[in-house]
Motif scaffolding. Structure first.
Motif, mmCIF file in Angstrom:
data_model
loop_
_atom_site.group_PDB
_atom_site.id
_atom_site.type_symbol
_atom_site.label_atom_id
_atom_site.label_comp_id
_atom_site.label_asym_id
_atom_site.label_seq_id
_atom_site.Cartn_x
_atom_site.Cartn_y
_atom_site.Cartn_z
ATOM 1 N N VAL A 2 -13.668 72.421 21.997
ATOM 2 C CA VAL A 2 -14.451 73.380 21.209
ATOM 3 C C VAL A 2 -14.667 72.798 19.821
ATOM 4 O O VAL A 2 -13.720 72.315 19.197
ATOM 5 C CB VAL A 2 -13.732 74.745 21.105
ATOM 6 N N ARG A 3 -15.897 72.868 19.335
ATOM 7 C CA ARG A 3 -16.196 72.382 17.987
ATOM 8 C C ARG A 3 -16.186 73.539 16.995
ATOM 9 O O ARG A 3 -16.575 74.662 17.324
ATOM 10 C CB ARG A 3 -17.560 71.702 17.946
ATOM 11 N N GLY A 4 -15.791 73.212 15.772
ATOM 12 C CA GLY A 4 -15.808 74.203 14.701
ATOM 13 C C GLY A 4 -14.616 75.128 14.762
ATOM 14 O O GLY A 4 -13.664 74.928 15.529
ATOM 15 N N ALA A 5 -14.646 76.161 13.925
ATOM 16 C CA ALA A 5 -13.546 77.125 13.880
ATOM 17 C C ALA A 5 -13.398 77.816 15.235
ATOM 18 O O ALA A 5 -14.384 78.108 15.916
ATOM 19 C CB ALA A 5 -13.797 78.157 12.786
ATOM 20 N N VAL A 55 -4.605 75.864 19.377
ATOM 21 C CA VAL A 55 -5.758 75.070 18.980
ATOM 22 C C VAL A 55 -5.264 73.801 18.294
ATOM 23 O O VAL A 55 -4.560 73.866 17.287
ATOM 24 C CB VAL A 55 -6.674 75.872 18.039
ATOM 25 N N VAL A 56 -5.644 72.642 18.840
ATOM 26 C CA VAL A 56 -5.197 71.354 18.311
ATOM 27 C C VAL A 56 -6.414 70.575 17.798
ATOM 28 O O VAL A 56 -7.318 70.258 18.574
ATOM 29 C CB VAL A 56 -4.491 70.513 19.393
ATOM 30 N N PRO A 57 -6.498 70.270 16.490
ATOM 31 C CA PRO A 57 -7.618 69.462 15.993
ATOM 32 C C PRO A 57 -7.541 68.035 16.522
ATOM 33 O O PRO A 57 -6.472 67.433 16.568
ATOM 34 C CB PRO A 57 -7.440 69.517 14.469
ATOM 35 N N ASN A 75 -24.566 78.790 19.363
ATOM 36 C CA ASN A 75 -23.713 77.786 18.716
ATOM 37 C C ASN A 75 -23.511 78.176 17.254
ATOM 38 O O ASN A 75 -24.075 77.564 16.350
ATOM 39 C CB ASN A 75 -24.362 76.401 18.815
ATOM 40 N N PRO A 76 -22.690 79.205 17.009
ATOM 41 C CA PRO A 76 -22.527 79.685 15.621
ATOM 42 C C PRO A 76 -21.970 78.630 14.678
ATOM 43 O O PRO A 76 -22.350 78.584 13.514
ATOM 44 C CB PRO A 76 -21.585 80.886 15.770
ATOM 45 N N ALA A 77 -21.061 77.778 15.159
ATOM 46 C CA ALA A 77 -20.462 76.774 14.274
ATOM 47 C C ALA A 77 -21.508 75.809 13.748
ATOM 48 O O ALA A 77 -21.548 75.494 12.550
ATOM 49 C CB ALA A 77 -19.356 76.026 15.015
ATOM 50 N N LEU A 78 -22.386 75.328 14.622
ATOM 51 C CA LEU A 78 -23.403 74.372 14.209
ATOM 52 C C LEU A 78 -24.438 75.026 13.298
ATOM 53 O O LEU A 78 -24.823 74.467 12.264
ATOM 54 C CB LEU A 78 -24.085 73.771 15.435
ATOM 55 N N VAL A 79 -24.906 76.208 13.671
ATOM 56 C CA VAL A 79 -25.910 76.897 12.858
ATOM 57 C C VAL A 79 -25.356 77.197 11.469
ATOM 58 O O VAL A 79 -26.022 76.963 10.450
ATOM 59 C CB VAL A 79 -26.377 78.186 13.558
ATOM 60 N N MET A 82 -15.254 69.582 13.274
ATOM 61 C CA MET A 82 -14.027 69.165 13.939
ATOM 62 C C MET A 82 -14.048 69.647 15.388
ATOM 63 O O MET A 82 -14.395 70.796 15.679
ATOM 64 C CB MET A 82 -12.818 69.747 13.210
ATOM 65 N N THR A 83 -13.713 68.734 16.294
ATOM 66 C CA THR A 83 -13.534 69.100 17.698
ATOM 67 C C THR A 83 -12.070 69.394 17.949
ATOM 68 O O THR A 83 -11.192 68.657 17.503
ATOM 69 C CB THR A 83 -14.011 67.971 18.626
ATOM 70 N N HIS A 84 -11.819 70.497 18.660
ATOM 71 C CA HIS A 84 -10.454 70.936 18.953
ATOM 72 C C HIS A 84 -10.207 70.949 20.458
ATOM 73 O O HIS A 84 -11.140 71.129 21.251
ATOM 74 C CB HIS A 84 -10.208 72.359 18.424
#
Length: 301
Positions: free
Chosen positions: A146-149, A159-161, A201-205, A271-273
């Motif tokens: 998963v990317r972003g928060a 959740v591991v970065p 894709n809320p993180a990217l937007v 960041m990808t987690h």
């Protein structure tokens, strides 16, 4: 030295917290501490720097970690070989993924194959982030990228970065901006931005819109984003719009009518987690983490 001691050591080394490691192992924290003290006495070395504020690996612990992971991987291979010989197959490792992971995903899969060649791995394109998180929580996925928060929202997730994925601008190759070394927000602002809807894709937007606002600019809306191939074709045709995408995905595309530009320094990225369940962690978590660490190191070297 016992296998369980190495298993406890790897869990604490990955969590850097005795309580979380104990929860992951489904045993009491005193048992974890006791076995690791025994391991340290046998090795005649302190493996952890313990303080009230933090737990860190000592140089001896850092030296042991890859060796311990290799031992546990060898045990997993032995168990898989016995299971196959007896006519049973190990359950697959089901990983939720998304587009644009590029070479890093290939590196993760290659390392998993090296560590546990008999472990079946299933990649599941599980849709938007909330869907992937729900599937990890209900057990239909063992892990997800998963990317972003990552909003937990009561799902009970760990959740591991892992690494940062850079974002680039895909611009018309015939536009003057294509000759620049970087895409600046001021230069992009007059062009129409083709961007997926925020719910997809809320993180990217949020990253893109927030970066424009931080630069004192407002992105100009354009025709809606559709499929990536169609969107890139439209950008090449109209000469006045652009989109954003992950650099790893852009590296795999050959389109002479579109140019891919990194954003002006310091660049843009998410960041990808790796996301797993806290209540039902996959038994292959250490293998997966080792593969992800190797992929991150290989990409940087």
């Amino acid at each position: 030295m016992e296998l369980r001691q190495l298993e406890y050591f790897v869990a604490v080394a990955e969590e850097l917290h005795f309580g979380r490691a104990a929860d992951r192992l489904h045993i009491g924290q005193p048992a974890v501490s006791q076995q690791l003290r025994r391991l340290e006495r046998e090795l005649a070395a302190e493996l952890f720097d313990r303080s009230p504020r933090h737990v860190r690996l000592t140089p001896a612990g850092e030296a042991l970690l890859p060796q311990a992971r290799d031992v546990l991987a060898a045990v997993a291979r032995a168990r898989a070989a016995v299971a196959e010989a007896s006519g049973s197959r190990p359950a697959p490792l089901r990983i939720g993924t998304s587009s644009g992971l590029g070479e890093r995903l290939e590196l993760v899969l290659d390392e998993l194959l090296r560590l546990a060649p008999d472990l079946p791995v299933e990649l599941v394109m599980a849709g938007p982030t909330p869907e992937r998180l729900d599937r990890v929580a209900d057990g239909s996925l063992d892990a997800a990228f998963v990317r972003g928060a990552v909003p937990d929202e009561g799902r009970g997730l760990r959740v591991v970065p892992l690494w940062r994925d850079e974002v680039v601008a895909a611009v018309p190759a015939r536009h003057p901006i294509a000759d620049a070394p970087h895409a600046t927000f001021a230069a992009l602002a007059p062009l129409g931005l083709r961007l997926t809807e925020r719910r997809n894709n809320p993180a990217l937007v949020d990253l893109i819109v927030g970066a424009f606002h931080a630069a004192g600019c407002e992105p100009t809306s354009s025709k809606p984003y559709t499929r990536l191939g169609d969107t890139l074709a439209a950008i090449g045709a109209d000469g006045s719009s652009y989109t954003v995408m992950y650099a790893a995905r852009a590296d795999q595309i050959r389109n002479r009518r579109v140019a891919f530009l990194p954003f002006e320094p310091p660049g843009l990225g998410l960041m990808t987690h790796l996301v797993v369940s806290r209540s039902r962690p996959t038994p292959h978590f250490s293998l997966l983490m080792q593969a992800c660490d190797t992929a991150a190191d290989d990409q940087e070297s």
